[in-house]
Motif scaffolding. Structure first.
Motif, PDB file in Angstrom:
ATOM      1  N   MET A 162     101.566 -21.463  61.856  1.00 49.05           N
ATOM      2  CA  MET A 162     101.561 -20.240  62.656  1.00 49.05           C
ATOM      3  C   MET A 162     101.810 -18.994  61.809  1.00 49.05           C
ATOM      4  O   MET A 162     101.974 -17.899  62.345  1.00 49.05           O
ATOM      5  CB  MET A 162     102.607 -20.358  63.763  1.00 49.05           C
ATOM      6  CG  MET A 162     102.393 -21.559  64.661  1.00 49.05           C
ATOM      7  SD  MET A 162     103.657 -21.740  65.944  1.00 49.05           S
ATOM      8  CE  MET A 162     103.234 -20.323  66.997  1.00 49.05           C
ATOM      9  N   ALA A 163     101.840 -19.151  60.494  1.00 47.28           N
ATOM     10  CA  ALA A 163     102.050 -17.998  59.612  1.00 47.28           C
ATOM     11  C   ALA A 163     100.879 -17.037  59.717  1.00 47.28           C
ATOM     12  O   ALA A 163      99.719 -17.467  59.771  1.00 47.28           O
ATOM     13  CB  ALA A 163     102.219 -18.464  58.165  1.00 47.28           C
ATOM     14  N   PRO A 164     101.150 -15.739  59.745  1.00 47.74           N
ATOM     15  CA  PRO A 164     100.056 -14.766  59.783  1.00 47.74           C
ATOM     16  C   PRO A 164      99.324 -14.755  58.447  1.00 47.74           C
ATOM     17  O   PRO A 164      99.832 -15.257  57.445  1.00 47.74           O
ATOM     18  CB  PRO A 164     100.788 -13.439  60.016  1.00 47.74           C
ATOM     19  CG  PRO A 164     102.122 -13.662  59.357  1.00 47.74           C
ATOM     20  CD  PRO A 164     102.464 -15.103  59.636  1.00 47.74           C
ATOM     21  N   SER A 165      98.140 -14.198  58.433  1.00 46.54           N
ATOM     22  CA  SER A 165      97.421 -14.038  57.175  1.00 46.54           C
ATOM     23  C   SER A 165      98.257 -13.168  56.250  1.00 46.54           C
ATOM     24  O   SER A 165      98.687 -12.081  56.613  1.00 46.54           O
ATOM     25  CB  SER A 165      96.062 -13.380  57.428  1.00 46.54           C
ATOM     26  OG  SER A 165      95.378 -13.166  56.217  1.00 46.54           O
ATOM     27  N   THR A 166      98.536 -13.679  55.069  1.00 48.10           N
ATOM     28  CA  THR A 166      99.420 -12.963  54.162  1.00 48.10           C
ATOM     29  C   THR A 166      98.859 -13.008  52.755  1.00 48.10           C
ATOM     30  O   THR A 166      98.037 -13.867  52.424  1.00 48.10           O
ATOM     31  CB  THR A 166     100.838 -13.578  54.185  1.00 48.10           C
ATOM     32  OG1 THR A 166     101.715 -12.783  53.412  1.00 48.10           O
ATOM     33  CG2 THR A 166     100.813 -14.995  53.651  1.00 48.10           C
ATOM     34  N   LYS A 167      99.296 -12.067  51.907  1.00 51.95           N
ATOM     35  CA  LYS A 167      98.817 -12.002  50.530  1.00 51.95           C
ATOM     36  C   LYS A 167      99.906 -12.340  49.518  1.00 51.95           C
ATOM     37  O   LYS A 167      99.619 -12.686  48.384  1.00 51.95           O
ATOM     38  CB  LYS A 167      98.271 -10.605  50.240  1.00 51.95           C
ATOM     39  CG  LYS A 167      97.055 -10.224  51.074  1.00 51.95           C
ATOM     40  CD  LYS A 167      96.588  -8.811  50.737  1.00 51.95           C
ATOM     41  CE  LYS A 167      95.367  -8.429  51.557  1.00 51.95           C
ATOM     42  NZ  LYS A 167      94.933  -7.033  51.258  1.00 51.95           N
ATOM     43  N   PHE A 168     101.169 -12.205  49.911  1.00 52.83           N
ATOM     44  CA  PHE A 168     102.288 -12.385  48.987  1.00 52.83           C
ATOM     45  C   PHE A 168     102.070 -11.546  47.718  1.00 52.83           C
ATOM     46  O   PHE A 168     102.267 -12.036  46.598  1.00 52.83           O
ATOM     47  CB  PHE A 168     102.473 -13.860  48.609  1.00 52.83           C
ATOM     48  CG  PHE A 168     102.969 -14.729  49.720  1.00 52.83           C
ATOM     49  CD1 PHE A 168     104.139 -14.420  50.408  1.00 52.83           C
ATOM     50  CD2 PHE A 168     102.273 -15.874  50.096  1.00 52.83           C
ATOM     51  CE1 PHE A 168     104.600 -15.232  51.441  1.00 52.83           C
ATOM     52  CE2 PHE A 168     102.734 -16.686  51.120  1.00 52.83           C
ATOM     53  CZ  PHE A 168     103.889 -16.364  51.797  1.00 52.83           C
ATOM     54  N   ASP A 169     101.676 -10.295  47.911  1.00 49.16           N
ATOM     55  CA  ASP A 169     101.360  -9.457  46.759  1.00 49.16           C
ATOM     56  C   ASP A 169     102.292  -8.268  46.565  1.00 49.16           C
ATOM     57  O   ASP A 169     102.184  -7.560  45.561  1.00 49.16           O
ATOM     58  CB  ASP A 169      99.916  -8.953  46.841  1.00 49.16           C
ATOM     59  CG  ASP A 169      99.663  -8.072  48.067  1.00 49.16           C
ATOM     60  OD1 ASP A 169     100.563  -7.964  48.930  1.00 49.16           O
ATOM     61  OD2 ASP A 169      98.558  -7.504  48.161  1.00 49.16           O
ATOM     62  N   SER A 170     103.226  -8.050  47.511  1.00 50.13           N
ATOM     63  CA  SER A 170     104.110  -6.889  47.385  1.00 50.13           C
ATOM     64  C   SER A 170     105.278  -7.011  48.341  1.00 50.13           C
ATOM     65  O   SER A 170     105.225  -7.771  49.326  1.00 50.13           O
ATOM     66  CB  SER A 170     103.345  -5.594  47.693  1.00 50.13           C
ATOM     67  OG  SER A 170     102.962  -5.568  49.059  1.00 50.13           O
ATOM     68  N   ILE A 171     106.314  -6.239  48.079  1.00 43.91           N
ATOM     69  CA  ILE A 171     107.459  -6.202  48.989  1.00 43.91           C
ATOM     70  C   ILE A 171     107.056  -5.589  50.326  1.00 43.91           C
ATOM     71  O   ILE A 171     107.600  -5.944  51.372  1.00 43.91           O
ATOM     72  CB  ILE A 171     108.653  -5.420  48.350  1.00 43.91           C
ATOM     73  CG1 ILE A 171     109.894  -5.544  49.239  1.00 43.91           C
ATOM     74  CG2 ILE A 171     108.292  -3.967  48.128  1.00 43.91           C
ATOM     75  CD1 ILE A 171     110.422  -6.951  49.419  1.00 43.91           C
ATOM     76  N   GLU A 172     106.064  -4.711  50.301  1.00 42.76           N
ATOM     77  CA  GLU A 172     105.586  -4.111  51.542  1.00 42.76           C
ATOM     78  C   GLU A 172     104.941  -5.169  52.439  1.00 42.76           C
ATOM     79  O   GLU A 172     105.084  -5.131  53.666  1.00 42.76           O
ATOM     80  CB  GLU A 172     104.583  -2.992  51.236  1.00 42.76           C
ATOM     81  CG  GLU A 172     105.187  -1.739  50.621  1.00 42.76           C
ATOM     82  CD  GLU A 172     105.554  -1.904  49.155  1.00 42.76           C
ATOM     83  OE1 GLU A 172     106.440  -1.162  48.688  1.00 42.76           O
ATOM     84  OE2 GLU A 172     104.962  -2.798  48.480  1.00 42.76           O
ATOM     85  N   ASP A 173     104.237  -6.100  51.816  1.00 43.70           N
ATOM     86  CA  ASP A 173     103.644  -7.203  52.570  1.00 43.70           C
ATOM     87  C   ASP A 173     104.734  -8.067  53.196  1.00 43.70           C
ATOM     88  O   ASP A 173     104.616  -8.504  54.351  1.00 43.70           O
ATOM     89  CB  ASP A 173     102.766  -8.043  51.639  1.00 43.70           C
ATOM     90  CG  ASP A 173     102.129  -9.235  52.349  1.00 43.70           C
ATOM     91  OD1 ASP A 173     101.467  -9.023  53.369  1.00 43.70           O
ATOM     92  OD2 ASP A 173     102.299 -10.377  51.873  1.00 43.70           O
ATOM     93  N   ILE A 174     105.804  -8.306  52.455  1.00 37.94           N
ATOM     94  CA  ILE A 174     106.909  -9.128  52.955  1.00 37.94           C
ATOM     95  C   ILE A 174     107.697  -8.404  54.043  1.00 37.94           C
ATOM     96  O   ILE A 174     108.012  -8.979  55.083  1.00 37.94           O
ATOM     97  CB  ILE A 174     107.852  -9.522  51.803  1.00 37.94           C
ATOM     98  CG1 ILE A 174     107.105 -10.365  50.765  1.00 37.94           C
ATOM     99  CG2 ILE A 174     109.069 -10.271  52.329  1.00 37.94           C
ATOM    100  CD1 ILE A 174     106.476 -11.628  51.315  1.00 37.94           C
ATOM    101  N   ASN A 175     108.009  -7.127  53.815  1.00 43.38           N
ATOM    102  CA  ASN A 175     108.846  -6.384  54.761  1.00 43.38           C
ATOM    103  C   ASN A 175     108.001  -5.690  55.834  1.00 43.38           C
ATOM    104  O   ASN A 175     108.120  -4.493  56.074  1.00 43.38           O
ATOM    105  CB  ASN A 175     109.695  -5.358  54.016  1.00 43.38           C
ATOM    106  CG  ASN A 175     110.839  -5.998  53.262  1.00 43.38           C
ATOM    107  OD1 ASN A 175     111.098  -7.187  53.399  1.00 43.38           O
ATOM    108  ND2 ASN A 175     111.538  -5.216  52.461  1.00 43.38           N
ATOM    109  N   ASN A 176     107.159  -6.465  56.474  1.00 37.45           N
ATOM    110  CA  ASN A 176     106.316  -5.966  57.555  1.00 37.45           C
ATOM    111  C   ASN A 176     107.047  -6.159  58.877  1.00 37.45           C
ATOM    112  O   ASN A 176     107.059  -7.252  59.435  1.00 37.45           O
ATOM    113  CB  ASN A 176     104.987  -6.708  57.557  1.00 37.45           C
ATOM    114  CG  ASN A 176     104.034  -6.213  58.628  1.00 37.45           C
ATOM    115  OD1 ASN A 176     104.385  -5.351  59.434  1.00 37.45           O
ATOM    116  ND2 ASN A 176     102.829  -6.758  58.648  1.00 37.45           N
ATOM    117  N   SER A 177     107.646  -5.101  59.369  1.00 34.05           N
ATOM    118  CA  SER A 177     108.467  -5.194  60.584  1.00 34.05           C
ATOM    119  C   SER A 177     107.640  -5.377  61.849  1.00 34.05           C
ATOM    120  O   SER A 177     108.198  -5.571  62.938  1.00 34.05           O
ATOM    121  CB  SER A 177     109.340  -3.939  60.716  1.00 34.05           C
ATOM    122  OG  SER A 177     108.536  -2.779  60.807  1.00 34.05           O
ATOM    123  N   ASN A 178     106.317  -5.317  61.724  1.00 31.98           N
ATOM    124  CA  ASN A 178     105.451  -5.517  62.891  1.00 31.98           C
ATOM    125  C   ASN A 178     105.244  -6.996  63.200  1.00 31.98           C
ATOM    126  O   ASN A 178     104.724  -7.337  64.265  1.00 31.98           O
ATOM    127  CB  ASN A 178     104.082  -4.852  62.661  1.00 31.98           C
ATOM    128  CG  ASN A 178     104.174  -3.342  62.594  1.00 31.98           C
ATOM    129  OD1 ASN A 178     104.922  -2.720  63.347  1.00 31.98           O
ATOM    130  ND2 ASN A 178     103.427  -2.741  61.677  1.00 31.98           N
TER     131      ASN A 178
END
Length: 331
Positions: free
Chosen positions: A170-186
């Motif tokens: 159930m993980a969303p599509s992710t890139k694991f490329d930045s802290i911004e990608d990780i800290n997505n509060s949405n």
């Protein structure tokens, strides 16, 4: 329900435990729930067990419970550590590495269940920070000791076990490329949790196995496991994740179909002790039950995503701890 059916009719996974006399195990989250059940299994099998978790209240209770059931001579210790604090993680686990002469089993069970977005001590999404990044750093800090153990005459291959989950699907599509990608509060509570469990599978398969174990010819096994839905205190986090009626319903449904903590420990106990792991060459695999290989999601089968996760994880640890944070994986 699974707990009841298992005890009455023998349904569900079976416990498999082998002699661990003379061996040393470290378990994060080992004072409660699944981790505590794993700890009890290891003590029953005569291992020395070191428990590490962030709750001051549960550590002493766990030791008392184990010694009550297995005798005052049971070899069990407890240390406090918040895996969402990487500097504290370094201090605690470097201390363990310096004190211990060997480390045969590392079970990474501590974690945050489905819950709302929040930042850990280091300013990182707490699901990713605790469930994956803190454990990634623990592995690095203890790996030299496990490698040394693997070279001891007659020593079985050390094993690293990560408690992942079928929820990784159930993980969303992710890139694991930045802290911004990780800290997505949405992202919603389930997405945050699922992404951290996805990271565990990727970290085992495309990180530890492909970047460390194989290149160095290490006789060490790394395995991700799914414990099933387990009736622990973590299930109450559904109420925090989804306030109101929905959270209560999700909690009750989860508890109704859940396994007992002991049943939830069986996959980890099998992965940690069964001779079949080495006989079948099951390194870097994902197990959904004892002896049962899981079929990972497409994201969990993406080597490029695994490489991105590994690079980002190293980058974040160095940013929070310092350029000298890591032990050389190849030393």
């Amino acid at each position: 329900m699974q707990s009841l059916l298992g005890s009455v009719f023998g349904f569900g996974p079976k416990k498999e435990l082998h002699n661990l006399e003379g061996r040393v195990a470290v378990i994060t989250g080992g004072s409660q729930g699944i981790g505590y059940a794993v700890a009890r299994g290891f003590v029953e099998a005569k291992a020395k067990v070191i428990l590490v978790n962030r709750s001051w209240d549960t550590g002493s209770d766990a030791i008392r419970g184990i010694k009550k059931d297995f005798g005052v001579d049971a070899q069990v210790e407890w240390y406090h550590c918040d895996l969402g604090n990487l500097k504290e993680t370094r201090e605690v686990f470097m201390g363990i590495r310096e004190r211990e002469k060997r480390l045969d089993l590392l079970v990474l069970d501590a974690g945050i269940n489905v819950n709302r977005f929040a930042l850990d001590h280091d300013g990182i999404d707490c699901h990713f920070g605790v469930n994956w990044l803190g454990h990634f750093y623990v592995i690095n800090l203890l790996y030299p000791l496990m490698r040394r153990t693997s070279k001891m005459p007659g020593a079985p291959a050390p094993r690293i076990i990560l408690e992942s989950s079928e929820a990784h699907r159930m993980a969303p599509s992710t890139k694991f490329d930045s802290i911004e990608d990780i800290n997505n509060s949405n992202l919603g509570p389930m997405q945050l949790y699922a992404r951290s469990k996805l990271a565990m599978i990727l970290g085992v398969k495309y990180g530890l196995l492909e970047r460390v174990i194989k290149p160095n010819g290490d006789n060490i096994y790394a395995i991700a496991v799914h414990p099933g839905t387990v009736n622990t205190a973590m299930q109450q986090q559904w109420k925090e994740a989804y306030p109101g009626l929905i959270g209560k319903v999700l909690t009750n449904v989860s508890l109704a179909v859940s396994r007992s903590p002991e049943q939830g420990s069986y996959s980890a106990l099998y992965a940690a002790t069964s001779p079949e792991i080495e006989q079948k060459g099951w390194n870097g695999v994902y197990l959904t039950d004892p002896g049962q290989l899981g079929k990972e999601s497409s994201q969990a089968s993406d080597p490029q995503l695994g490489a991105a996760l590994w690079h980002l994880s190293e980058k974040l640890v160095k940013e929070k701890v310092g350029e000298d944070a890591f032990e050389d994986w190849n030393a």
